[in-house]
Design a protein around this motif. Structure first.
Motif, PDB file in Angstrom:
ATOM      1  N   CYS A  79       0.816  -1.210   0.000  1.00 15.25           N
ATOM      2  CA  CYS A  79       0.000   0.000   0.000  1.00 15.25           C
ATOM      3  C   CYS A  79       0.855   1.267   0.000  1.00 15.25           C
ATOM      4  O   CYS A  79       2.033   1.244   0.373  1.00 15.25           O
ATOM      5  CB  CYS A  79      -0.959   0.015   1.199  1.00 15.25           C
ATOM      6  SG  CYS A  79      -0.131   0.181   2.792  1.00 15.25           S
ATOM      7  N   GLN A 181      -3.679   5.506  10.389  1.00 17.37           N
ATOM      8  CA  GLN A 181      -4.281   5.883   9.107  1.00 17.37           C
ATOM      9  C   GLN A 181      -4.703   4.649   8.309  1.00 17.37           C
ATOM     10  O   GLN A 181      -5.796   4.617   7.739  1.00 17.37           O
ATOM     11  CB  GLN A 181      -3.279   6.710   8.285  1.00 17.37           C
ATOM     12  CG  GLN A 181      -3.008   8.105   8.833  1.00 17.37           C
ATOM     13  CD  GLN A 181      -4.181   9.041   8.651  1.00 17.37           C
ATOM     14  OE1 GLN A 181      -5.016   8.844   7.762  1.00 17.37           O
ATOM     15  NE2 GLN A 181      -4.267  10.057   9.493  1.00 17.37           N
ATOM     16  N   SER A 185      -8.726   2.839   6.996  1.00 19.88           N
ATOM     17  CA  SER A 185      -9.028   2.679   5.576  1.00 19.88           C
ATOM     18  C   SER A 185      -9.968   1.492   5.362  1.00 19.88           C
ATOM     19  O   SER A 185      -9.989   0.548   6.146  1.00 19.88           O
ATOM     20  CB  SER A 185      -7.729   2.462   4.800  1.00 19.88           C
ATOM     21  OG  SER A 185      -7.995   2.055   3.470  1.00 19.88           O
ATOM     22  N   ASN A 187      -9.649  -0.209   2.558  1.00 22.43           N
ATOM     23  CA  ASN A 187      -8.865  -1.067   1.679  1.00 22.43           C
ATOM     24  C   ASN A 187      -8.240  -2.219   2.477  1.00 22.43           C
ATOM     25  O   ASN A 187      -7.577  -1.994   3.488  1.00 22.43           O
ATOM     26  CB  ASN A 187      -7.771  -0.232   0.994  1.00 22.43           C
ATOM     27  CG  ASN A 187      -6.933  -1.044   0.032  1.00 22.43           C
ATOM     28  OD1 ASN A 187      -6.061  -1.805   0.445  1.00 22.43           O
ATOM     29  ND2 ASN A 187      -7.190  -0.878  -1.247  1.00 22.43           N
ATOM     30  N   ASN A 190      -4.409  -2.190   2.916  1.00 20.87           N
ATOM     31  CA  ASN A 190      -4.021  -1.217   3.944  1.00 20.87           C
ATOM     32  C   ASN A 190      -4.152  -1.817   5.339  1.00 20.87           C
ATOM     33  O   ASN A 190      -3.261  -1.678   6.189  1.00 20.87           O
ATOM     34  CB  ASN A 190      -4.890   0.043   3.846  1.00 20.87           C
ATOM     35  CG  ASN A 190      -4.581   0.874   2.609  1.00 20.87           C
ATOM     36  OD1 ASN A 190      -3.840   0.446   1.731  1.00 20.87           O
ATOM     37  ND2 ASN A 190      -5.153   2.061   2.538  1.00 20.87           N
TER      38      ASN A 190
END
Length: 203
Positions: A79, A181, A185, A187, A190
């Motif tokens: 990522c 962070q 996400s 994703n 991630n």
């Protein structure tokens, strides 16, 4: 593969776990004097150690790959890492990832029983435990006919290079900001990188 010392994975069991989890790999060899690659699921035998798989027979990579030193690349989660997540503007973007490079000598498998055993291992790995599909329950003639359309192989492993680039070269505080962070996400890559970073911090 270029591996700075803080990104290197030395633990054999961790490496094998990644190979088994991210088993759809890229097989590189020389074909007709040029680099050539095929994307394939592979089965790891840790005891030998070796990788097993098969080409579609019309894929001519198999014709000159025997006894070559081949490279197999297993790509794990990866990522983008934004410098905006850090506590300073004096930073640049980067990419976190896990990648395993396996080198070995390939040999073509001719024995019919060994080919069918390899296919059965592949099916058993990827079919869900409650799947009704069973290779052994298909008509022998059908399986024999289909198996003629493939070329089975074994790669005897000679060297493994493993890399986990997980921001280990940054201060712990900065790694924690990145993890936060990534965890927020949607994703999946991630989230997987965040999980791996947390495990690395807890060592």
């Amino acid at each position: 593969m270029y591996i700075p010392k803080y990104f290197k994975i030395d633990d054999e069991e961790i490496i094998y776990d990644f190979i088994e989890k991210y088993s759809f790999a890229t097989v590189f060899s020389q074909h007709n004097g040029e680099p050539y690659a095929t994307h394939l699921p592979l089965i790891l035998n840790k005891d030998e150690p070796a990788l097993y798989g098969h080409f579609a027979r019309p894929n001519e990579q198999w014709k000159d790959v025997g006894n070559q030193q081949v490279l197999v690349v297993f790509q794990g989660p990866h990522c983008y890492i934004s410098p905006s997540w850090y506590e300073t503007a004096k930073a640049v973007p980067t990419w976190n990832y896990v990648s395993i490079h396996v080198y070995g000598k390939m040999e073509i498998i001719e024995d019919r029983k060994a080919i069918l055993d390899s296919l059965n291992d592949m099916v058993n790995k990827y079919e869900s435990p409650d799947s009704p599909y069973n290779l052994h329950e298909l008509e022998p003639g059908f399986i024999e006919g289909m198996s003629k359309g493939i070329v089975a192989f074994k790669i005897n492993i000679t060297k493994i290079e493993a890399k986990a680039k997980l921001s280990q070269n940054h201060p712990v505080e900065r790694q924690e900001l990145v993890i936060k962070q990534l965890e927020n996400s949607s994703n999946q890559d991630n989230k997987q990188i965040a999980s791996l970073m947390k495990k690395n911090l807890l060592k």
